[in-house]
Design a protein around this motif. Structure first.
Motif, short mmCIF file in Angstrom:
data_model
loop_
_atom_site.label_atom_id
_atom_site.label_comp_id
_atom_site.label_asym_id
_atom_site.label_seq_id
_atom_site.Cartn_x
_atom_site.Cartn_y
_atom_site.Cartn_z
N UNK A 104 4.59 -1.63 13.12
CA UNK A 104 5.95 -2.03 13.44
C UNK A 104 6.04 -2.94 14.64
N UNK A 105 5.18 -2.71 15.63
CA UNK A 105 5.26 -3.45 16.88
C UNK A 105 4.40 -4.70 16.90
N UNK A 106 3.30 -4.72 16.15
CA UNK A 106 2.35 -5.83 16.22
C UNK A 106 2.27 -6.54 14.87
N UNK A 107 2.70 -7.80 14.80
CA UNK A 107 2.62 -8.54 13.53
C UNK A 107 1.20 -8.63 12.98
N UNK A 108 0.21 -8.75 13.86
CA UNK A 108 -1.18 -8.84 13.40
C UNK A 108 -1.58 -7.54 12.70
N UNK A 109 -1.27 -6.40 13.31
CA UNK A 109 -1.59 -5.11 12.70
C UNK A 109 -0.83 -4.93 11.39
N UNK A 110 0.40 -5.42 11.34
CA UNK A 110 1.19 -5.31 10.12
C UNK A 110 0.54 -6.11 8.99
N UNK A 111 0.06 -7.30 9.30
CA UNK A 111 -0.58 -8.13 8.28
C UNK A 111 -1.90 -7.53 7.81
N UNK A 112 -2.62 -6.88 8.72
CA UNK A 112 -3.93 -6.35 8.37
C UNK A 112 -3.84 -5.00 7.65
N UNK A 113 -2.95 -4.14 8.11
CA UNK A 113 -2.95 -2.75 7.66
C UNK A 113 -1.92 -2.45 6.57
N UNK A 114 -0.75 -3.03 6.67
CA UNK A 114 0.35 -2.61 5.81
C UNK A 114 0.07 -2.82 4.32
N UNK A 115 -0.49 -3.96 3.87
CA UNK A 115 -0.74 -4.11 2.42
C UNK A 115 -1.65 -3.02 1.86
N UNK A 116 -2.71 -2.66 2.60
CA UNK A 116 -3.62 -1.62 2.13
C UNK A 116 -2.93 -0.27 2.09
N UNK A 117 -2.17 0.06 3.13
CA UNK A 117 -1.49 1.35 3.19
C UNK A 117 -0.42 1.45 2.11
N UNK A 118 0.26 0.36 1.82
CA UNK A 118 1.27 0.38 0.75
C UNK A 118 0.61 0.59 -0.60
N UNK A 119 -0.57 0.01 -0.80
CA UNK A 119 -1.29 0.23 -2.06
C UNK A 119 -1.74 1.68 -2.18
N UNK A 120 -2.24 2.26 -1.08
CA UNK A 120 -2.65 3.66 -1.10
C UNK A 120 -1.47 4.59 -1.34
N UNK A 152 1.67 11.83 5.69
CA UNK A 152 1.44 10.58 6.41
C UNK A 152 2.42 9.47 6.02
N UNK A 153 2.60 9.24 4.73
CA UNK A 153 3.29 8.02 4.30
C UNK A 153 4.77 7.99 4.67
N UNK A 154 5.56 9.05 4.48
CA UNK A 154 6.97 8.94 4.90
C UNK A 154 7.12 8.74 6.41
N UNK A 155 6.24 9.34 7.20
CA UNK A 155 6.33 9.17 8.64
C UNK A 155 5.90 7.76 9.03
N UNK A 156 4.84 7.26 8.41
CA UNK A 156 4.39 5.89 8.67
C UNK A 156 5.51 4.90 8.36
N UNK A 157 6.12 5.04 7.19
CA UNK A 157 7.18 4.11 6.79
C UNK A 157 8.40 4.25 7.71
N UNK A 158 8.74 5.49 8.06
CA UNK A 158 9.91 5.71 8.92
C UNK A 158 9.75 5.11 10.29
N UNK A 159 8.57 5.29 10.90
CA UNK A 159 8.35 4.75 12.24
C UNK A 159 8.30 3.22 12.22
N UNK A 160 7.56 2.65 11.26
CA UNK A 160 7.46 1.20 11.18
C UNK A 160 8.83 0.57 10.94
N UNK A 161 9.61 1.15 10.03
CA UNK A 161 10.94 0.60 9.74
C UNK A 161 11.87 0.76 10.93
#
Length: 276
Positions: A104-120, A152-161
């Motif tokens: 949520x805070x770092x665009x670089x981390x969002x680009x690297x991590x979010x697509x994989x986590x969304x697929x999982x 993990x996933x609802x908390x991850x999505x909630x914090x990032x959003x």
């Protein structure tokens, strides 16, 4: 200047004793519907208008619960389930909060991590079971890992959003007052995401109780999920319903504890609920 002063125009008003009593009565009113349905079903079975073999009446379920409680089985199974949920919830909540904050805070981390986590996230929970059994065995580690994935996933999505949806004007006010980066996080950003974070925690805790059923059904010698399987294999619908009720009560109590722990951190909120 604190985050409360930045984010709210005034502190939340104290709740009058009469209003608190009214809210307590409303909470008790939530028991009316299940009690009425139980009385109706009991009456239908006793009058012979319904068959209570596959759906036992409340009196039979209550007797089963009492017998399980008297023998100590209910406490043993509930304690095993609660330990697994808390362990999985703790791991999943920490991982979800940390990675959600990063993406949520770092665009670089969002680009690297979010697509994989969304697929999982799209993988069905039951698909993890064979892999976790191979990795961790059939004992507690695989069960806790499965619950942690569900949490993990609802908390991850909630914090990032929550971080991505922080009001830009609040951040600008913090900059006007020349807050340092650390002060900006502590006084502005953290209070801004706390309500959504606690909501995400509640969602994760609820999923933890859902995933513990799958974890215990896949192989356990104790736990409320084991009690469900035992009742099914022995043809005891009253035991199954007793386990379901125990799940509901345990989950509600755990959610109530989490809400009580969150309340002091959200006391600054001035919401519409406080006016009702």
């Amino acid at each position: 200047m604190s985050a409360i002063e930045i984010g709210t125009a005034a502190a939340a008003p104290e709740v009058a004793p009469a209003k608190r009593a009214g809210r307590a009565q409303l909470r008790l009113a939530g028991l009316v519907l299940p009690v009425v349905l139980a009385v109706i079903w009991e009456a239908l079975v006793r009058t012979g208008l319904a068959n209570g073999r596959l759906m036992p009446p409340p009196s039979v379920v209550g007797a089963t619960l009492w017998e399980l409680a008297r023998s100590g089985e209910l406490a043993t199974h509930a304690a095993a389930t609660l330990w697994r949920v808390l362990a999985g919830f703790g791991i999943g909540a920490v991982a979800g909060t940390v990675l959600g904050a990063l993406t949520g805070a770092l665009p670089v981390a969002r680009s690297l991590l979010d697509p994989t986590l969304q697929a999982l996230r799209a993988i069905p929970s039951i698909a993890w079971v064979p892999l976790f059994i191979l990795w961790f065995g059939i004992f507690e580690a695989s069960k806790v890992a499965l619950i942690a994935v569900g949490v993990f996933f609802p908390i991850y999505l909630g914090v990032a959003a929550a971080i991505l949806s922080i009001d830009r004007k609040i951040v600008e006010v913090g900059r006007v007052f020349r807050l340092s980066r650390l002060a900006m996080v502590r006084r502005v950003l953290l209070p801004a995401i706390l309500p959504d974070w606690f909501t995400a925690l509640r969602g994760g805790l609820g999923l933890g109780f859902m995933f513990v059923v799958a974890a215990e059904i896949m192989g356990a010698s104790e736990g409320l999920g084991y009690l469900l399987v035992d009742g099914q294999q022995l043809g005891r619908p009253a035991t199954i319903i007793a386990a379901i009720i125990s799940f509901a009560v345990l989950g509600k109590l755990a959610d109530g504890v989490l809400v009580a722990l969150a309340r002091p951190f959200l006391r600054w909120q001035d919401t519409a609920r406080d006016k009702l």
